[in-house]
Design a protein around this motif. Structure first.
Motif, PDB file in Angstrom:
ATOM      1  N   PHE A   1     -66.410 -34.551  69.670  1.00  0.00           N
ATOM      2  CA  PHE A   1     -67.561 -34.308  70.554  1.00  0.00           C
ATOM      3  C   PHE A   1     -67.928 -32.828  70.611  1.00  0.00           C
ATOM      4  O   PHE A   1     -69.088 -32.490  70.849  1.00  0.00           O
ATOM      5  N   ALA A   2     -66.956 -31.953  70.385  1.00  0.00           N
ATOM      6  CA  ALA A   2     -67.286 -30.526  70.276  1.00  0.00           C
ATOM      7  C   ALA A   2     -68.165 -30.301  69.049  1.00  0.00           C
ATOM      8  O   ALA A   2     -69.117 -29.504  69.078  1.00  0.00           O
ATOM      9  N   GLU A   3     -67.866 -31.020  67.970  1.00  0.00           N
ATOM     10  CA  GLU A   3     -68.688 -30.924  66.761  1.00  0.00           C
ATOM     11  C   GLU A   3     -70.085 -31.487  67.002  1.00  0.00           C
ATOM     12  O   GLU A   3     -71.074 -30.957  66.480  1.00  0.00           O
ATOM     13  N   HIS A   4     -70.184 -32.572  67.774  1.00  0.00           N
ATOM     14  CA  HIS A   4     -71.493 -33.122  68.129  1.00  0.00           C
ATOM     15  C   HIS A   4     -72.312 -32.089  68.896  1.00  0.00           C
ATOM     16  O   HIS A   4     -73.527 -31.953  68.680  1.00  0.00           O
ATOM     17  N   ALA A   5     -71.658 -31.388  69.816  1.00  0.00           N
ATOM     18  CA  ALA A   5     -72.348 -30.365  70.602  1.00  0.00           C
ATOM     19  C   ALA A   5     -72.891 -29.265  69.696  1.00  0.00           C
ATOM     20  O   ALA A   5     -74.035 -28.814  69.849  1.00  0.00           O
TER      21      ALA A   5
ATOM     22  N   LEU B   1     -64.075 -24.075  72.563  1.00  0.00           N
ATOM     23  CA  LEU B   1     -63.266 -25.280  72.723  1.00  0.00           C
ATOM     24  C   LEU B   1     -62.645 -25.689  71.382  1.00  0.00           C
ATOM     25  O   LEU B   1     -61.464 -26.077  71.323  1.00  0.00           O
ATOM     26  N   GLN B   2     -63.430 -25.597  70.321  1.00  0.00           N
ATOM     27  CA  GLN B   2     -62.907 -25.936  68.993  1.00  0.00           C
ATOM     28  C   GLN B   2     -61.716 -25.055  68.629  1.00  0.00           C
ATOM     29  O   GLN B   2     -60.707 -25.545  68.101  1.00  0.00           O
ATOM     30  N   GLN B   3     -61.845 -23.780  68.895  1.00  0.00           N
ATOM     31  CA  GLN B   3     -60.751 -22.847  68.598  1.00  0.00           C
ATOM     32  C   GLN B   3     -59.500 -23.192  69.401  1.00  0.00           C
ATOM     33  O   GLN B   3     -58.375 -23.122  68.899  1.00  0.00           O
ATOM     34  N   ARG B   4     -59.722 -23.600  70.647  1.00  0.00           N
ATOM     35  CA  ARG B   4     -58.603 -23.965  71.503  1.00  0.00           C
ATOM     36  C   ARG B   4     -57.915 -25.245  71.039  1.00  0.00           C
ATOM     37  O   ARG B   4     -56.693 -25.421  71.185  1.00  0.00           O
ATOM     38  N   LEU B   5     -58.704 -26.147  70.467  1.00  0.00           N
ATOM     39  CA  LEU B   5     -58.164 -27.441  70.039  1.00  0.00           C
ATOM     40  C   LEU B   5     -57.401 -27.359  68.736  1.00  0.00           C
ATOM     41  O   LEU B   5     -56.604 -28.262  68.418  1.00  0.00           O
ATOM     42  N   GLN B   6     -57.670 -26.329  67.947  1.00  0.00           N
ATOM     43  CA  GLN B   6     -57.035 -26.210  66.631  1.00  0.00           C
ATOM     44  C   GLN B   6     -55.518 -26.266  66.714  1.00  0.00           C
ATOM     45  O   GLN B   6     -54.842 -26.862  65.855  1.00  0.00           O
ATOM     46  N   GLN B   7     -54.950 -25.656  67.738  1.00  0.00           N
ATOM     47  CA  GLN B   7     -53.500 -25.602  67.866  1.00  0.00           C
ATOM     48  C   GLN B   7     -52.883 -26.976  68.101  1.00  0.00           C
ATOM     49  O   GLN B   7     -51.718 -27.235  67.762  1.00  0.00           O
TER      50      GLN B   7
ATOM     51  N   TYR C   1     -73.622 -22.778  70.120  1.00  0.00           N
ATOM     52  CA  TYR C   1     -73.234 -23.087  71.497  1.00  0.00           C
ATOM     53  C   TYR C   1     -71.815 -22.586  71.726  1.00  0.00           C
ATOM     54  O   TYR C   1     -70.840 -23.216  71.309  1.00  0.00           O
ATOM     55  N   GLN C   2     -71.675 -21.440  72.363  1.00  0.00           N
ATOM     56  CA  GLN C   2     -70.383 -20.751  72.474  1.00  0.00           C
ATOM     57  C   GLN C   2     -69.295 -21.564  73.182  1.00  0.00           C
ATOM     58  O   GLN C   2     -68.140 -21.546  72.733  1.00  0.00           O
TER      59      GLN C   2
ATOM     60  N   TYR D   1     -70.371 -31.530  75.167  1.00  0.00           N
ATOM     61  CA  TYR D   1     -69.321 -30.574  75.542  1.00  0.00           C
ATOM     62  C   TYR D   1     -68.507 -31.098  76.731  1.00  0.00           C
ATOM     63  O   TYR D   1     -67.269 -31.022  76.729  1.00  0.00           O
ATOM     64  N   ASN D   2     -69.190 -31.640  77.731  1.00  0.00           N
ATOM     65  CA  ASN D   2     -68.488 -32.198  78.894  1.00  0.00           C
ATOM     66  C   ASN D   2     -67.596 -33.373  78.491  1.00  0.00           C
ATOM     67  O   ASN D   2     -66.486 -33.529  79.001  1.00  0.00           O
ATOM     68  N   MET D   3     -68.107 -34.187  77.564  1.00  0.00           N
ATOM     69  CA  MET D   3     -67.298 -35.305  77.080  1.00  0.00           C
ATOM     70  C   MET D   3     -66.062 -34.783  76.341  1.00  0.00           C
ATOM     71  O   MET D   3     -64.960 -35.337  76.472  1.00  0.00           O
ATOM     72  N   ALA D   4     -66.234 -33.716  75.583  1.00  0.00           N
ATOM     73  CA  ALA D   4     -65.110 -33.114  74.872  1.00  0.00           C
ATOM     74  C   ALA D   4     -64.061 -32.595  75.857  1.00  0.00           C
ATOM     75  O   ALA D   4     -62.855 -32.743  75.634  1.00  0.00           O
ATOM     76  N   LEU D   5     -64.538 -31.989  76.958  1.00  0.00           N
ATOM     77  CA  LEU D   5     -63.609 -31.482  77.974  1.00  0.00           C
ATOM     78  C   LEU D   5     -62.806 -32.611  78.607  1.00  0.00           C
ATOM     79  O   LEU D   5     -61.599 -32.469  78.877  1.00  0.00           O
ATOM     80  N   ILE D   6     -63.472 -33.737  78.855  1.00  0.00           N
ATOM     81  CA  ILE D   6     -62.780 -34.886  79.460  1.00  0.00           C
ATOM     82  C   ILE D   6     -61.697 -35.405  78.512  1.00  0.00           C
ATOM     83  O   ILE D   6     -60.563 -35.697  78.929  1.00  0.00           O
ATOM     84  N   TYR D   7     -62.051 -35.512  77.210  1.00  0.00           N
ATOM     85  CA  TYR D   7     -61.056 -35.989  76.239  1.00  0.00           C
ATOM     86  C   TYR D   7     -59.919 -34.986  76.076  1.00  0.00           C
ATOM     87  O   TYR D   7     -58.754 -35.371  75.856  1.00  0.00           O
ATOM     88  N   GLU D   8     -60.236 -33.702  76.177  1.00  0.00           N
ATOM     89  CA  GLU D   8     -59.178 -32.689  76.118  1.00  0.00           C
ATOM     90  C   GLU D   8     -58.210 -32.868  77.287  1.00  0.00           C
ATOM     91  O   GLU D   8     -56.983 -32.778  77.123  1.00  0.00           O
ATOM     92  N   GLU D   9     -58.775 -33.152  78.471  1.00  0.00           N
ATOM     93  CA  GLU D   9     -57.926 -33.369  79.650  1.00  0.00           C
ATOM     94  C   GLU D   9     -57.070 -34.612  79.489  1.00  0.00           C
ATOM     95  O   GLU D   9     -55.939 -34.676  79.981  1.00  0.00           O
ATOM     96  N   LYS D  10     -57.595 -35.606  78.765  1.00  0.00           N
ATOM     97  CA  LYS D  10     -56.844 -36.830  78.500  1.00  0.00           C
ATOM     98  C   LYS D  10     -55.846 -36.651  77.347  1.00  0.00           C
ATOM     99  O   LYS D  10     -55.132 -37.589  76.997  1.00  0.00           O
ATOM    100  N   GLN D  11     -55.853 -35.449  76.755  1.00  0.00           N
ATOM    101  CA  GLN D  11     -54.993 -35.108  75.614  1.00  0.00           C
ATOM    102  C   GLN D  11     -55.349 -35.920  74.368  1.00  0.00           C
ATOM    103  O   GLN D  11     -54.512 -36.115  73.472  1.00  0.00           O
TER     104      GLN D  11
END
Length: 250
Positions: free
Chosen positions: A224-228, A241-247, A235-236, A206-216
């Motif tokens: 990585f959200a799927e890995h989590a 995060l997945q819902q947020r990334l869909q857009q 894992y809420q 999840y933390n790795m997913a957040l870092i990649y999200e910040e990197k766009q």
């Protein structure tokens, strides 16, 4: 005691004392019972029954076992008192024991002043054991000194490169410090060394997913959200995060 100094000799001594008390069981049954209870309560610190490798040599696990020692000392003092005509020897011995206990307690109090002082003492006692540095690093981290914690986490990993918790702690420290690239570097190393979904690994993904999200880099963030979620289905934070990334992915 130093963890590396624990040998078979203490175990041999315990076996010898137990055997001698067993031979004298009919004469001193109370001593045998007290000694047996002492050994049972002391098993985790002896390394025979260990729930965690940190337990071996940990003095906090001797508190309950020490009750049996006090029983042994009390019985010994009573026996000494029965063999003498006056109570002076027994009283003198009791006073001496109390003075020794007082001096040892006074010596130990500064060690237990706080977590940092405690783990500094452990590092001084076990300078080559990686868990000692991990404990000290976590103490500094919890105290808000993240830079010092990072320095100690690196020493920790230098002593044990395969310690997954150590890598995770270092990555998390960099993450908290805002150095996301360094955090990602050590998260990746930890994931590469993990061959299964260990407890807490969903948080790492999840933390790795957040870092990649910040990197766009939303594709990597989604992966990585799927890995989590593969490690922990419900894992809420990862679901949100997945819902947020869909857009961004659509």
């Amino acid at each position: 005691p130093n963890l590396e100094s624990l040998t078979v000799w203490p175990l041999f001594g315990i076996f010898l004392i137990t055997a001698l008390l067993f031979i004298r069981l009919s004469h001193t049954p109370i001593l045998f019972v007290a000694w047996s209870l002492f050994i049972v309560f002391l098993l985790p610190t002896l390394g025979i029954v260990s729930f965690n490798q940190v337990y071996a040599g940990a003095d906090r696990f001797t508190y309950i076992a020490a009750i049996s020692v006090y029983v042994l000392i009390s019985i010994s003092l009573l026996k000494i008192n029965n063999y003498v005509k006056t109570k002076k020897p027994a009283l003198s011995t009791t006073a001496l024991v109390l003075i020794i206990c007082f001096m040892l307690t006074r010596q130990q109090i500064p060690v237990w002043q706080n977590g940092i002082r405690l783990w500094q003492h452990i590092v001084a006692t076990n300078p080559t054991h990686f868990l000692a540095y991990q404990g000290l690093a976590l103490a500094y981290f919890n105290n808000g000194n993240v830079l010092k914690a990072i320095e100690l986490f690196k020493q920790n990993i230098a002593l044990n490169e395969d310690c997954l918790d150590c890598l995770n702690n270092l990555a998390h420290a960099y993450f908290q410090l805002g150095q996301k690239d360094k955090a990602l570097e050590y998260f990746k190393i930890m994931v590469q060394k993990s061959d299964q979904c260990l407890a807490g690994l969903e948080t790492v993904f999840y933390n790795m997913a957040l870092i990649y999200e910040e990197k766009q880099d939303y594709v990597q963030a989604q992966a990585f959200a799927e890995h989590a979620l593969a490690c922990q289905t419900h894992y809420q934070p990862a679901q949100q995060l997945q819902q947020r990334l869909q857009q961004f992915i659509q």
